[in-house]
Design a protein around this motif. Sequence first.
Motif, PDB file in Angstrom:
ATOM      1  N   THR A  18      48.721  42.112  46.877  1.00  0.00           N
ATOM      2  CA  THR A  18      48.343  40.965  45.461  1.00  0.00           C
ATOM      3  C   THR A  18      49.086  39.768  45.599  1.00  0.00           C
ATOM      4  O   THR A  18      50.040  39.681  46.254  1.00  0.00           O
ATOM      5  CB  THR A  18      48.944  42.077  44.579  1.00  0.00           C
ATOM      6  N   LEU A  19      47.977  38.836  45.335  1.00  0.00           N
ATOM      7  CA  LEU A  19      48.605  37.466  45.600  1.00  0.00           C
ATOM      8  C   LEU A  19      48.397  37.049  43.869  1.00  0.00           C
ATOM      9  O   LEU A  19      47.455  37.302  43.417  1.00  0.00           O
ATOM     10  CB  LEU A  19      47.637  36.574  46.159  1.00  0.00           C
ATOM     11  N   LYS A  20      49.471  36.125  43.574  1.00  0.00           N
ATOM     12  CA  LYS A  20      49.377  35.588  42.213  1.00  0.00           C
ATOM     13  C   LYS A  20      49.725  34.229  42.234  1.00  0.00           C
ATOM     14  O   LYS A  20      50.738  33.931  42.986  1.00  0.00           O
ATOM     15  CB  LYS A  20      50.042  36.390  41.139  1.00  0.00           C
ATOM     16  N   MET A  21      49.378  33.361  41.251  1.00  0.00           N
ATOM     17  CA  MET A  21      49.718  31.996  40.998  1.00  0.00           C
ATOM     18  C   MET A  21      50.041  31.942  39.534  1.00  0.00           C
ATOM     19  O   MET A  21      48.860  32.180  38.943  1.00  0.00           O
ATOM     20  CB  MET A  21      49.141  31.089  41.856  1.00  0.00           C
ATOM     21  N   SER A  60      35.370  38.799  43.659  1.00  0.00           N
ATOM     22  CA  SER A  60      35.956  40.089  43.634  1.00  0.00           C
ATOM     23  C   SER A  60      37.308  40.189  43.033  1.00  0.00           C
ATOM     24  O   SER A  60      37.835  39.078  42.414  1.00  0.00           O
ATOM     25  CB  SER A  60      36.395  40.232  45.230  1.00  0.00           C
ATOM     26  N   ASP A  61      37.874  41.362  42.765  1.00  0.00           N
ATOM     27  CA  ASP A  61      39.338  41.498  42.462  1.00  0.00           C
ATOM     28  C   ASP A  61      40.097  41.849  43.383  1.00  0.00           C
ATOM     29  O   ASP A  61      41.301  41.857  43.241  1.00  0.00           O
ATOM     30  CB  ASP A  61      39.209  42.871  41.216  1.00  0.00           C
ATOM     31  N   ALA A  62      39.935  41.597  44.672  1.00  0.00           N
ATOM     32  CA  ALA A  62      40.551  41.830  45.865  1.00  0.00           C
ATOM     33  C   ALA A  62      41.144  40.579  46.242  1.00  0.00           C
ATOM     34  O   ALA A  62      40.743  39.558  46.057  1.00  0.00           O
ATOM     35  CB  ALA A  62      39.802  42.837  46.977  1.00  0.00           C
ATOM     36  N   ALA A  63      42.172  41.060  47.108  1.00  0.00           N
ATOM     37  CA  ALA A  63      42.829  39.584  47.877  1.00  0.00           C
ATOM     38  C   ALA A  63      41.898  39.143  48.903  1.00  0.00           C
ATOM     39  O   ALA A  63      41.328  39.893  49.499  1.00  0.00           O
ATOM     40  CB  ALA A  63      44.211  40.005  48.362  1.00  0.00           C
ATOM     41  N   PRO A  64      41.951  37.901  49.155  1.00  0.00           N
ATOM     42  CA  PRO A  64      40.965  37.172  50.200  1.00  0.00           C
ATOM     43  C   PRO A  64      41.497  37.784  51.413  1.00  0.00           C
ATOM     44  O   PRO A  64      42.870  37.844  51.960  1.00  0.00           O
ATOM     45  CB  PRO A  64      41.325  35.811  49.969  1.00  0.00           C
ATOM     46  N   MET A  65      40.725  38.203  52.240  1.00  0.00           N
ATOM     47  CA  MET A  65      40.999  38.855  53.567  1.00  0.00           C
ATOM     48  C   MET A  65      40.645  37.911  54.467  1.00  0.00           C
ATOM     49  O   MET A  65      40.720  38.459  55.809  1.00  0.00           O
ATOM     50  CB  MET A  65      40.207  40.203  53.608  1.00  0.00           C
ATOM     51  N   THR A  66      39.997  36.861  54.730  1.00  0.00           N
ATOM     52  CA  THR A  66      39.679  35.950  55.811  1.00  0.00           C
ATOM     53  C   THR A  66      40.357  34.558  55.259  1.00  0.00           C
ATOM     54  O   THR A  66      40.822  34.259  54.167  1.00  0.00           O
ATOM     55  CB  THR A  66      38.282  35.560  56.029  1.00  0.00           C
ATOM     56  N   ALA A 100      39.341  31.439  55.602  1.00  0.00           N
ATOM     57  CA  ALA A 100      38.322  30.564  54.824  1.00  0.00           C
ATOM     58  C   ALA A 100      38.548  31.068  53.343  1.00  0.00           C
ATOM     59  O   ALA A 100      38.937  30.140  51.974  1.00  0.00           O
ATOM     60  CB  ALA A 100      37.185  30.633  55.298  1.00  0.00           C
ATOM     61  N   ALA A 101      38.270  32.164  52.874  1.00  0.00           N
ATOM     62  CA  ALA A 101      38.353  32.881  51.772  1.00  0.00           C
ATOM     63  C   ALA A 101      39.833  32.751  50.819  1.00  0.00           C
ATOM     64  O   ALA A 101      39.845  32.262  49.639  1.00  0.00           O
ATOM     65  CB  ALA A 101      38.042  34.401  51.643  1.00  0.00           C
ATOM     66  N   PHE A 102      40.751  32.948  51.769  1.00  0.00           N
ATOM     67  CA  PHE A 102      42.317  32.571  51.204  1.00  0.00           C
ATOM     68  C   PHE A 102      42.298  31.045  50.742  1.00  0.00           C
ATOM     69  O   PHE A 102      42.968  30.905  49.807  1.00  0.00           O
ATOM     70  CB  PHE A 102      43.137  33.195  52.339  1.00  0.00           C
ATOM     71  N   THR A 103      41.991  30.278  51.645  1.00  0.00           N
ATOM     72  CA  THR A 103      42.007  28.778  51.344  1.00  0.00           C
ATOM     73  C   THR A 103      41.364  28.401  50.268  1.00  0.00           C
ATOM     74  O   THR A 103      41.677  27.581  49.108  1.00  0.00           O
ATOM     75  CB  THR A 103      41.677  27.968  52.646  1.00  0.00           C
ATOM     76  N   ALA A 104      40.082  28.889  50.022  1.00  0.00           N
ATOM     77  CA  ALA A 104      39.419  28.621  49.067  1.00  0.00           C
ATOM     78  C   ALA A 104      39.848  29.169  47.472  1.00  0.00           C
ATOM     79  O   ALA A 104      39.922  28.360  46.696  1.00  0.00           O
ATOM     80  CB  ALA A 104      37.987  29.189  49.071  1.00  0.00           C
ATOM     81  N   ALA A 105      40.370  30.364  47.610  1.00  0.00           N
ATOM     82  CA  ALA A 105      41.041  30.798  46.571  1.00  0.00           C
ATOM     83  C   ALA A 105      42.381  30.126  46.153  1.00  0.00           C
ATOM     84  O   ALA A 105      42.738  29.922  44.896  1.00  0.00           O
ATOM     85  CB  ALA A 105      41.276  32.367  46.674  1.00  0.00           C
ATOM     86  N   VAL A 106      43.242  29.717  47.069  1.00  0.00           N
ATOM     87  CA  VAL A 106      44.608  29.104  46.778  1.00  0.00           C
ATOM     88  C   VAL A 106      44.206  27.685  46.204  1.00  0.00           C
ATOM     89  O   VAL A 106      44.843  27.361  45.446  1.00  0.00           O
ATOM     90  CB  VAL A 106      45.398  29.292  48.044  1.00  0.00           C
TER      91      VAL A 106
END
Length: 271
Positions: free
Chosen positions: A238-241, A251-257, A259-265
């Motif tokens: 789980t990630l939070k900021m 999605s309600d799930a943590a980004p798993m790639t 690219a998806a991680f960078t976009a979400a962060v």
Amino acid sequence: MSKRNNQANKAAARERLRAEREAQAKRDRTRKQVVVAVSVVAALAVVGGISYGVMQLNKPDAWEAAADAKNVSVPKNASGENGTTVVIGKSDAKKTLELYEDSRCPVCATFEQAVGETLAKDVEDGKYKVKYVGATFIDNMASGEGSKNALSALGAALNVSPEAFLDYKAALYSAKFHPEERDDKFAKDSYLIEVADSVDALKGDKAFQKDVEDGTYDAWAMKMSAAFSKSGVEGTPTLKMDGKPVTSEGSDAAPMTAAAFTAAVDKALKA
């Protein structure tokens, strides 16, 4: 034979018979006493054995004792109550990404293998700090103690340096070393040390190895696990900021790639 001698013989015979009966009665009493004594001892032994067994069952195991420990060895580079605040990154980074993980979690391993390098580079570049919160719930779900033992070992790595902590965490989650969820390999100190020997900052580090083998940070691991339980987070990773979940788009799930991680962060940093 005279009548007198005959009577004397009969009397002697009766006396011998009486003596033999008394002797036999005495032997019977002695045997009975021995049987009773042995029975009592055996009964006491059974009761004692049951009492000891009950005591052992009711006796807290090492991890329960660690959870109740009043004196907690806190790793260097940790802060907060019982040292359960683990924040790594540049002090001038304005925001902090909270990361909740369980060392035995297979999805956490997939996340770390796909995103870990990107996260580590972001932290090194000062894009944000990362706050790590370790969980141990898989030990209860799948049985074992690998989550707790690995978290304790991570405390030993944190005591060496923040970089050692991050690199060791990455090694634990790597495809090479991360076991199947129900394979409790992390319960073995020898395996945790084997993994550590793949990390430059920990390879051959006798102090680190001793901390792992001695369980120096077992109580700390249990306090960290308690902090996770109080966080309200129900799954890992789980990630939070800023207290808000960081998830993949739609999605309600943590980004798993990566690219998806960078976009979400990046989205969370702008919020």
